[in-house]
Design an enzyme around this catalytic site. Sequence first.
Site, PDB file in Angstrom:
ATOM      1  N   TYR A 115      51.973  45.498  25.644  1.00  0.00           N
ATOM      2  CA  TYR A 115      51.100  44.453  25.927  1.00  0.00           C
ATOM      3  C   TYR A 115      49.679  44.678  25.662  1.00  0.00           C
ATOM      4  CZ  TYR A 115      54.431  40.738  27.192  1.00  0.00           C
ATOM      5  OH  TYR A 115      55.393  39.895  27.440  1.00  0.00           O
ATOM      6  N   GLU A 201      80.181  47.519  35.032  1.00  0.00           N
ATOM      7  CA  GLU A 201      79.559  46.927  33.632  1.00  0.00           C
ATOM      8  C   GLU A 201      78.453  45.777  34.057  1.00  0.00           C
ATOM      9  OE1 GLU A 201      81.898  45.155  30.920  1.00  0.00           O
ATOM     10  OE2 GLU A 201      80.205  44.501  29.482  1.00  0.00           O
ATOM     11  N   ASP A 254      84.694  45.287  31.400  1.00  0.00           N
ATOM     12  CA  ASP A 254      85.730  43.981  30.724  1.00  0.00           C
ATOM     13  C   ASP A 254      86.578  44.864  29.876  1.00  0.00           C
ATOM     14  OD1 ASP A 254      82.742  41.584  30.688  1.00  0.00           O
ATOM     15  OD2 ASP A 254      84.167  42.504  32.421  1.00  0.00           O
TER      16      ASP A 254
END
Lengths: 373, 628
Positions: A115, A201, A254
């Site tokens: 920025y 996760e 997962d």
Amino acid sequence: MLRTDSELWLIIQNFNINCFSSEILGAIENVIQDIVTSLARNKAPVLNLVNRSDWGNIQFKDSVGLQMISHYTTRKIKSDCPKSALKFALMLKILSVIYKMVQNNTYATKRDIYYSDTLLFGSQSVVDNIVNDISCMLKIPRRSLHILSTTKGCIAGNLSYTEEDGIKVNCTCSATAVVVPSNVQGIRNVITDAKFILIVEKDATFQRLLDDDFCNKLSPCIMITGKGVPDLNTRLLVRKLWDTCHIPIFTLMDADPHGIEIMCIYKYGSVSMSFEAHHLTVPAIRWLGLLPSDIERLNIRKDALIPLTKQDQNKLASMQKRPYMACQPMWKKEMEIMAASKMKAEIQALTSLSSDYLSRVYLPSKLQFGGWI
Amino acid sequence: MEGADTRTILEYLIICLKNEEERQLKGLALEGIVLVSSNLSDSTRGASQLRCTTTIAAAGNFCSKILSEQFWKEMDGMLAELSVPWTRPWTAGGCSHEPLDSTALQLAFELHERPGVLMMDCLAVKQFIHKISMVHPKIRFHYCVNVNGAVSAETYCGEKRESTCILNGIKLLTDQRHYIRVADSLVSYGANFLCDKIHPVLGKAVSLLIPHEVAETGFTGELEVTPAAALCPCLKLYPNQPAKIAAVSIFFYDPAGLPISFNAKGKSSLFFNDPSNLAEWEKYSYSATLDSDPGQEEDQVNPDVRYKLHWDGGSQEDDPDTWEQTLLLFLFLHYSDQFQDKPLYDFWTRHMIASHMDQILLCSQETVKHGVQAVIDAMLQEHCKRGKNQRRLKLSLPIILGAISSVVSSSTNSQFRRECLQSLQQVPEDANPAWLTACDLPTAGQKLAQEEASDSINSVNSEPASLEDRADLWGEMSETKRRKTATMENNAGGALEQEPLSGLQERTDDLMTDFGSQLSFCLWSPKEGADASMFLGEREEGFTAVSEDRASSSENLWQVGQGRSSPEIKLGLSKREGSNWMALTRPCSPALRGGVAWRKERGLQNQLVLSSNVSSLSTSLSLSAKWG
């Protein structure tokens, strides 16, 4: 005059900082001097960058994970080639920013740097890549370059520590999680009675376990989530906890290729950060769940499963060829089960069995009966 | 009309040559020599006219192929239609420069014409021959003009070492000297290493429609035009050199390799009047205007059509380092006739095409536009990409320089700063101008040096103080010296004299030790043109004496003027030629010896060094210096 431990610690830190700061400044000055010397010889300056993301520069060691080889290949970033001149310029620009920060002992995030001149940098990923390239080129960890990474990870559980500025943090509050500190290197006085660490996760799963007070139910533990692909600070914290506590670390992902890949990042590291593998990897991590074999074993309904996409299949195939899979036959077997079924499942699939199956049945039984690989 | 007649004969010869080549096995080019000589001498018809005797001769294996009964019959018929009577001399042809042992063909004619007209004709013939030679590298063309004994001759041929490229079966000479004259500015930039060839890019052949008026004349063939384009000079060896396209030159050749002119009899081409038929110039930030008077370059091939290009995209116009390029567009006509097994492109067909070429192009305007634009777009896109790359480079260089300056100027490592400064000062003057211009490294070096100087000189009194306000300059200096005595003793390699603080008259300058071995004082020059009166007594940091062998940086080391390269100046004199000058506004006592020397460092501002070996000083010293 007797000094308190804190005062002594600060003196030592300052000494280390000062020593290390001069090394960093010296390293940057060497780069600048080489450039100026090239100019004096009427040669266009060049920066040599390590090919961080080249598998050819990576070797696997089961004690470390993915680490950079000693004889790595490099590529030249030329200042007189239109294609690379801008990258060369941006690298010097960020080097000069780092130089000033180290001199002034100030810190900034990569986001701050972006920025500071968005038109010049173009995108955040440009800054991220250049910062990593500089860290690799100078062989100095990014955090020592006074560039902080924005942390998105969270921790909860039986853990307390003191941050560098003296703030005491207690993660045992069950209601909310604590954000992973941005200065992991500076934390001290790590106190925990945890018997294990659970890396989760997804944030949704993490919050669910938090709501179920999982950290206190089974046995004292620490839970950490990187909310997907972990950032550097989360990985550093996992490593630090391993170094400090030496307690088992399990992962709850997962049952899909993406989850397995995230787990491998915690365990073996990433290709792009292989030059810092020693500080970032925990090869002792175990895969607790959700295993593809659990899907069949628990008789999870078919409608709770998701077919593998083409991208998933390609990722699965490439992961099976990764060098670290050779020493994980059980993981390989699980991946073969997934490839054969062509189905994947999220942790949330366990809610098809019961809403609190995860924290009440699945995890306790897994932990109790050694269901990890 | 001498020129027109000569051209007509040459056209006929070349057409016959081309047809014979077509009849031969493919790839077999006929060789030979064609000689045209014009002798201009005083005319018997008055002073306002010259007598011009033109001889056209040819020899070589192509002559034996084309000269036949049919050839002479057609030739006689054609000659009969010309404006002047022709003869066929039997004597050996050639000229003094190009004697021909035997000539199969020789024609001559004589006319009387005004000198101005004859000279224009000669120039036109010369250009015509040059243009033909570009696509007939196997034929040596020799053109010789003798004006009352003053001879100028030119030979055009594709020498063995001259490069050619084959475009759709046509051999084109690619030596850039035929197309442009390399500007002196490019030569001075080291453009001797420019690629001296052009690299034409061939476009796709485009079929042309035949207008009714042409078909009604009995023309039965089909025409195609194949464009080819190249930028000249080729700047591939200078990828970072800014360049702009200043002109477009079009060369139009008929199927026999003869130029087709659009400027005959003052007429211009309607097709080429519209530059947008060649390219969407505004898309590339250019605007094109037809150059109605392209002028005639003596050594280069004059284009058939020429445009001037103007860059509308920015400040490139003002950049003196921008090189100019010319976009060359070649248009090659191809003739075929499906009703003939081996179509014959004859003199009549040429005449028909040449006189109706503009209508033919207009009839197929969109098709031709599409074909030409495709090949020119490719050139312009590459040109724009090059410009874009250069802009990227130019954007990067100030960032690089800024970063280097930032690190060097903020470093507290004096050795690092010193070494960088010395390196920056050593940037060679013959460095790549494009890189240096963008970087402006010498200025950067100067800036850094100034920063260094400003660090070491905290306050430079830039306002000249009144001399009358000065009091006891040497007293102040001595005061300062006393405070620094301990430091100087530690650093000095020479003897320091300790003087009591008595009157000025008896004061010995103890700032400096033996002449030539001690550092005295140095200051950096202020902004150009500013006056700076330096009052040494007010300065403390300059009085550090370091022996020459121990000094580690040149900025603090004064080297004696005597016997060295930088001359000394005596007090009272003020000028040194060829560099900045220094004026002493008030002469000092003659007892002030040693003088003042300065040294001009490369890349730095002038450095004034004051040293003295003073035995006594009767008045106060004020030093005022101007750096021009």
